[in-house]
Design a protein around this motif. Structure first.
Motif, PDB file in Angstrom:
ATOM      1  N   HIS A 220       0.930  -1.202   0.119  1.00 55.69           N
ATOM      2  CA  HIS A 220       0.055  -0.074   0.007  1.00 55.69           C
ATOM      3  C   HIS A 220       0.855   1.458   0.042  1.00 55.69           C
ATOM      4  CE1 HIS A 220      -3.194   2.766   1.128  1.00 55.69           C
ATOM      5  NE2 HIS A 220      -2.443   3.250   1.972  1.00 55.69           N
ATOM      6  N   LEU A 221       0.981   1.987  -1.070  1.00 55.16           N
ATOM      7  CA  LEU A 221       1.829   3.192  -1.396  1.00 55.16           C
ATOM      8  C   LEU A 221       0.914   4.704  -1.208  1.00 55.16           C
ATOM      9  CD1 LEU A 221       4.450   2.150  -3.770  1.00 55.16           C
ATOM     10  CD2 LEU A 221       4.393   1.829  -1.503  1.00 55.16           C
ATOM     11  N   PHE A 222      -0.060   4.406  -1.489  1.00 54.13           N
ATOM     12  CA  PHE A 222      -1.185   5.634  -1.178  1.00 54.13           C
ATOM     13  C   PHE A 222      -2.586   5.058  -1.038  1.00 54.13           C
ATOM     14  CE2 PHE A 222      -0.530   4.724  -5.948  1.00 54.13           C
ATOM     15  CZ  PHE A 222      -1.831   4.760  -6.407  1.00 54.13           C
ATOM     16  N   GLU A 223      -3.483   5.985  -0.630  1.00 59.56           N
ATOM     17  CA  GLU A 223      -4.768   5.818  -0.429  1.00 59.56           C
ATOM     18  C   GLU A 223      -5.565   6.399  -1.696  1.00 59.56           C
ATOM     19  OE1 GLU A 223      -8.474   4.211   1.237  1.00 59.56           O
ATOM     20  OE2 GLU A 223      -6.471   3.973   1.778  1.00 59.56           O
ATOM     21  N   GLU A 224      -6.161   5.368  -2.678  1.00 59.52           N
ATOM     22  CA  GLU A 224      -6.516   5.767  -4.026  1.00 59.52           C
ATOM     23  C   GLU A 224      -7.603   7.054  -4.036  1.00 59.52           C
ATOM     24  OE1 GLU A 224      -8.180   3.819  -8.024  1.00 59.52           O
ATOM     25  OE2 GLU A 224      -7.681   2.591  -6.282  1.00 59.52           O
ATOM     26  N   GLY A 225      -8.760   6.976  -3.164  1.00 56.65           N
ATOM     27  CA  GLY A 225      -9.483   8.146  -3.050  1.00 56.65           C
ATOM     28  C   GLY A 225      -9.173   9.289  -2.665  1.00 56.65           C
ATOM     29  N   ASN A 244       3.580  23.111  -2.293  1.00 60.10           N
ATOM     30  CA  ASN A 244       4.140  23.237  -0.860  1.00 60.10           C
ATOM     31  C   ASN A 244       3.519  22.297  -0.033  1.00 60.10           C
ATOM     32  OD1 ASN A 244       6.001  25.190  -1.648  1.00 60.10           O
ATOM     33  ND2 ASN A 244       4.421  26.829  -1.358  1.00 60.10           N
ATOM     34  N   SER A 245       2.778  21.357  -0.325  1.00 61.10           N
ATOM     35  CA  SER A 245       1.804  20.508   0.500  1.00 61.10           C
ATOM     36  C   SER A 245       2.650  18.856   0.450  1.00 61.10           C
ATOM     37  CB  SER A 245       0.476  20.271  -0.094  1.00 61.10           C
ATOM     38  OG  SER A 245       0.632  19.749  -1.362  1.00 61.10           O
ATOM     39  N   LEU A 246       2.462  18.249   1.423  1.00 59.44           N
ATOM     40  CA  LEU A 246       2.918  16.935   1.764  1.00 59.44           C
ATOM     41  C   LEU A 246       2.289  15.778   0.589  1.00 59.44           C
ATOM     42  CD1 LEU A 246       2.517  15.876   5.391  1.00 59.44           C
ATOM     43  CD2 LEU A 246       4.482  16.581   3.930  1.00 59.44           C
ATOM     44  N   TRP A 247       1.284  16.231  -0.058  1.00 57.97           N
ATOM     45  CA  TRP A 247       0.429  15.650  -1.232  1.00 57.97           C
ATOM     46  C   TRP A 247       1.460  15.624  -2.401  1.00 57.97           C
ATOM     47  CZ3 TRP A 247      -0.618  16.895  -6.293  1.00 57.97           C
ATOM     48  CH2 TRP A 247      -1.235  15.867  -6.819  1.00 57.97           C
ATOM     49  N   TYR A 248       1.856  16.929  -2.382  1.00 55.24           N
ATOM     50  CA  TYR A 248       2.607  16.867  -3.893  1.00 55.24           C
ATOM     51  C   TYR A 248       4.133  16.253  -3.953  1.00 55.24           C
ATOM     52  CZ  TYR A 248       5.466  19.567  -7.447  1.00 55.24           C
ATOM     53  OH  TYR A 248       6.183  19.897  -8.624  1.00 55.24           O
ATOM     54  N   LEU A 252       5.140  13.235  -6.546  1.00 52.21           N
ATOM     55  CA  LEU A 252       6.356  13.031  -7.120  1.00 52.21           C
ATOM     56  C   LEU A 252       7.145  11.706  -6.903  1.00 52.21           C
ATOM     57  CD1 LEU A 252       8.082  16.521  -6.266  1.00 52.21           C
ATOM     58  CD2 LEU A 252       7.070  15.896  -8.590  1.00 52.21           C
ATOM     59  N   LEU A 253       6.952  11.216  -5.633  1.00 54.04           N
ATOM     60  CA  LEU A 253       7.473   9.796  -5.377  1.00 54.04           C
ATOM     61  C   LEU A 253       6.676   8.728  -6.317  1.00 54.04           C
ATOM     62  CD1 LEU A 253       7.813   9.938  -1.608  1.00 54.04           C
ATOM     63  CD2 LEU A 253       9.641  10.036  -3.448  1.00 54.04           C
ATOM     64  N   ILE A 254       5.392   8.911  -6.400  1.00 57.18           N
ATOM     65  CA  ILE A 254       4.548   7.987  -7.571  1.00 57.18           C
ATOM     66  C   ILE A 254       4.966   8.217  -8.666  1.00 57.18           C
ATOM     67  CG2 ILE A 254       2.313   7.354  -8.100  1.00 57.18           C
ATOM     68  CD1 ILE A 254       3.017   6.599  -5.260  1.00 57.18           C
ATOM     69  N   LEU A 255       5.289   9.466  -9.171  1.00 51.75           N
ATOM     70  CA  LEU A 255       5.741   9.433 -10.429  1.00 51.75           C
ATOM     71  C   LEU A 255       7.267   8.890 -10.940  1.00 51.75           C
ATOM     72  CD1 LEU A 255       4.918  13.470 -11.428  1.00 51.75           C
ATOM     73  CD2 LEU A 255       3.686  11.300 -12.136  1.00 51.75           C
ATOM     74  N   ALA A 256       8.105   8.915  -9.725  1.00 53.75           N
ATOM     75  CA  ALA A 256       9.412   8.397  -9.953  1.00 53.75           C
ATOM     76  C   ALA A 256       9.079   6.726  -9.944  1.00 53.75           C
ATOM     77  CB  ALA A 256      10.092   8.649  -8.719  1.00 53.75           C
ATOM     78  N   GLU A 299       3.061   6.890   4.537  1.00 55.70           N
ATOM     79  CA  GLU A 299       3.067   6.498   3.145  1.00 55.70           C
ATOM     80  C   GLU A 299       4.279   7.151   2.230  1.00 55.70           C
ATOM     81  OE1 GLU A 299      -1.760   5.707   2.576  1.00 55.70           O
ATOM     82  OE2 GLU A 299      -0.978   7.848   1.822  1.00 55.70           O
ATOM     83  N   ILE A 300       4.481   8.337   2.781  1.00 55.34           N
ATOM     84  CA  ILE A 300       5.652   9.018   1.913  1.00 55.34           C
ATOM     85  C   ILE A 300       7.037   8.223   2.164  1.00 55.34           C
ATOM     86  CG2 ILE A 300       7.016  11.095   1.930  1.00 55.34           C
ATOM     87  CD1 ILE A 300       4.596  12.547   2.116  1.00 55.34           C
TER      88      ILE A 300
END
Length: 693
Positions: A220-225, A244-248, A252-256, A299-300
């Motif tokens: 589990h790397l991210f909560e889809e919803g 500037n958020s944690l989501w960003y 970027l990590l998911i894109l990597a 998750e990060i």
């Protein structure tokens, strides 16, 4: 009669040798007769009377009450007796699977240590002074006890020392954090890469779907919803305000990861997706900021740890998963979180996060060869619910295999081997625990490896983990016999054949290595071989080492046509063609081990011979300066194949197992139960004689 007219006091305990010869034993350790003959004195503690304290009885009763209360509450946990995935252990009289038992209080562990102080036999990989090795840049690395990487180094060092009578040079070997360059020194004051170009929305969806397919079935790397809702908001025009958020950072990590899966080719020495990964690291705040949103923060940290593992930054990966573990525990994710107080969504997400951290922590810790960070007695997390029941089953099996890895590390690879009475009996216990999963794995997650059938990626991964557990538990024996082979080649086979039960354990190790190659070959033929995530690479790496050691220990496995090794190196070739630089260096290291071992068994005088043919057949682009292109003295142009007849026990044995297919629970238990005190005594004598400590 004694001289004073009274009967001599009879010893309540006798050593194995005196008991076998039916003679009087003094009962001392060592006994008088063994001391006079200068023989190893072994006592079988299984027949001794054991005093059970009031505290032990009270603790057992408390555990039974806790299990009953948990069952009445309807809670389902991988460590509770009503968990869906049941396991089998003949020693369990209360139908409680071995992976669901918690450990006794620490005072019982201390009592066990006191009972085992007389142990003379230990795992050579975890006893004696700790081992270290220095890289060419001067950095020193600890050779962890259960690490696949350090095990190969120990074997290669042993073979090189025997062949060349000098220390193994390290200039051509791979070390942690040396394969790839991230383009950033990790210092906040140093300028990093510019803000990477974010893909278009449809391209981003393609990358996210690739991550879900490659990772979603395992971790589990991210909560889809929540993640997709923020993604939708980002592409609607609020992207700049969200940078500037944690989501960003998470984005970027998911894109990597997505770039790593769909564009695996490296750019020089930079891994795919590294620009997104490094930018995420630069934006990563202090842990105090991550604690403000602990679920997103963990998750990060999981994403960072897994990406680091993919690019062979194993120490950094282990550190980040450790941070995730501590943050999750501080949030109480390791407990049975009450749904009525916290809400269903929070409990479900926390459960998914916890088990991902748990699995990754155990796998990464084992690959580092370090002690586990948390004891399962403190874990009460329930399994999350999935729409597909098979997902719950696969997660449960994944957890159990991870726990088996931890149990092997804490028994067979414990420092100085003092946890169990002897190292070989520790192996027996570990195999008994592994046996509990064999039938369930075969029935619930069948593998169809014939060319006309598709292979389930999740089933293949679980079977690979299972066979790696067997190799992890049995390969110290191969290391012992390899040293015997180098020191006394003329008597190695005689020593090897002295105990067929020990030989069966070695055959199990070889059989699991072959099964791993078969599974990976089937995945390769269907385009499912994972070349970015590191776990398929670890599987082929550890199994190839075992396949190389087999003929060096027993020359009878040498024949023409390198069947299994050809398949193994073809898998390496596939990974290298897809851009995995770590696979390139691992294969080069195995080639050096292959040639050194062949030089050791071919002649006492090293010769300069050509590289075996199948090394040249792999269609890869090699660096002329790399070690893989340099012939090593002592290489022998001879192919290796494993004689299938050697993978079956002799017809006259009591243990009848077919080692050509995956063993059933009963067959694994039969091999484990065949280990008797005679085997431990014989192996102990062999190790003492050859100074394997």
């Amino acid at each position: 009669m004694a001289g004073n007219g009274r009967l001599a006091k009879r010893s309540s305990n006798a050593c194995v040798r005196c008991r076998r010869q039916k003679i009087k034993c003094s009962g001392a350790q060592p006994c008088e007769k063994c001391s006079r003959r200068k023989l190893t004195c072994v006592f079988d503690n299984h027949d001794q009377k054991i005093l059970v304290t009031r505290g032990q009885v009270k603790w057992n009763l408390q555990q039974k009450i806790a299990r009953i209360e948990q069952s009445q509450k309807g809670q389902v946990s991988p460590f509770s007796p009503n968990f869906d995935t049941q396991t089998f252990d003949p020693k369990d009289r209360e139908d409680v699977p071995p992976l669901q038992r918690t450990s006794p209080p620490e005072d019982l562990d201390e009592a066990q240590d006191l009972e085992d102080l007389d142990s003379g036999l230990a795992n050579p990989l975890s006893s004696g002074p700790p081992a270290f090795m220095s890289a060419a840049n001067g950095r020193t690395f600890y050779l962890g006890t259960s690490s696949n990487w350090s095990f190969t180094r120990r074997v290669l060092s042993l073979a090189h020392q025997h062949l060349y009578q000098n220390v193994l040079p390290t200039e051509t070997l791979i070390f942690d954090e040396t394969t790839y360059e991230l383009g950033w020194d990790g210092l906040r004051t140093s300028p990093g890469p510019d803000v990477p170009v974010v893909p278009t929305r449809d391209h981003t969806m393609y990358l996210i779907n690739a991550v879900q397919f490659r990772c979603g079935q395992l971790y589990h790397l991210f909560e889809e919803g929540e993640f997709m809702s923020s993604l939708h908001q980002y592409y609607l025009g609020d992207g700049q305000s969200m940078t500037n958020s944690l989501w960003y950072i998470h984005f970027l990590l998911i894109l990597a990861f997505g770039k790593g899966f769909v564009q695996p080719k490296a750019q020089g020495r930079k891994p795919p997706g590294v620009c997104y990964f490094v930018k995420a690291l630069q934006l990563l705040p202090d842990p105090t900021a991550l604690y403000r949103d602990p679920m997103l923060g963990t998750e990060i940290l999981c994403c960072i740890a897994l990406y680091y593992q993919c690019v062979d930054f194993r120490t950094s990966a282990h550190n980040y998963i450790g941070q995730a573990m501590r943050m999750a525990m501080a949030q109480g994710m390791h407990t049975s979180m009450p749904v009525e107080d916290l809400g269903h969504d929070m409990v479900q997400r926390s459960s998914k996060i916890w088990w991902t951290i748990y699995i990754l922590d155990r796998e990464m810790t084992s690959l580092m060869g370090l002690p586990q960070s948390i004891n399962d007695r403190y874990v009460q997390t329930q399994l999350p619910t999935f729409a597909d029941p098979s997902e719950t089953m696969s997660l449960g099996m994944h957890i159990k295999l991870s726990k088996i890895i931890a149990e092997v590390n804490s028994t067979i690879y414990v420092i100085n081997g003092r946890f169990n009475r002897t190292f070989l009996l520790s192996t027996k216990t570990a195999l008994a625990n592994i046996a509990g999963l064999a039938d369930e794995l075969r029935e619930s997650f069948p593998l169809h490896l014939d060319p006309g059938s598709g292979v389930s990626r999740i089933s293949a991964y679980l079977h690979l983990q299972y066979h790696q557990c067997i190799i992890l538990a049995t390969r110290p024996l191969l290391f012992c016999f390899l040293k015997i082979r180098f020191e006394s080649p003329e008597s190695c086979l005689e020593s090897l054949n002295a105990s067929q039960n020990v030989r069966n354990l070695m055959q199990m190790c070889l059989e699991s290595a072959q099964n791993i190659i078969s599974i990976l070959s089937s995945l390769q033929s269907q385009g499912l071989l994972e070349t970015f995530l590191p776990f398929d690479l670890e599987s082929v790496f550890v199994s190839t080492v075992i396949l190389l050691m087999g003929p060096a220990i027993d020359p009878r496995v040498l024949e023409s046509h390198p069947n299994w090794l050809e398949k193994a190196y073809a898998i390496f070739g596939e990974m290298i063609r897809d851009g995995n630089q770590v696979a390139k260096f691992r294969r080069s290291e195995l080639q050096q081990l292959h040639e050194t071992l062949l030089g050791c068994i071919s002649s006492d005088r090293p010769r300069h011979l050509a590289v075996p043919d199948f090394f040249q057949q792999a269609e890869i682009i090699s660096d002329p300066a790399s070690p893989s292109s340099t012939p090593i003295p002592g290489a022998m142009a001879q192919s290796i194949r494993y004689n299938d007849a050697l993978l079956r026990p002799d017809p006259g044995l009591d243990v009848e197992c077919d080692f050509t297919t995956m063993l059933t629970s009963a067959e694994v238990m039969a091999v484990a139960n065949s280990i008797e005190s005679y085997d431990t005594e014989w192996v102990s004598n062999a190790m003492i004689e050859h100074s394997i400590w």
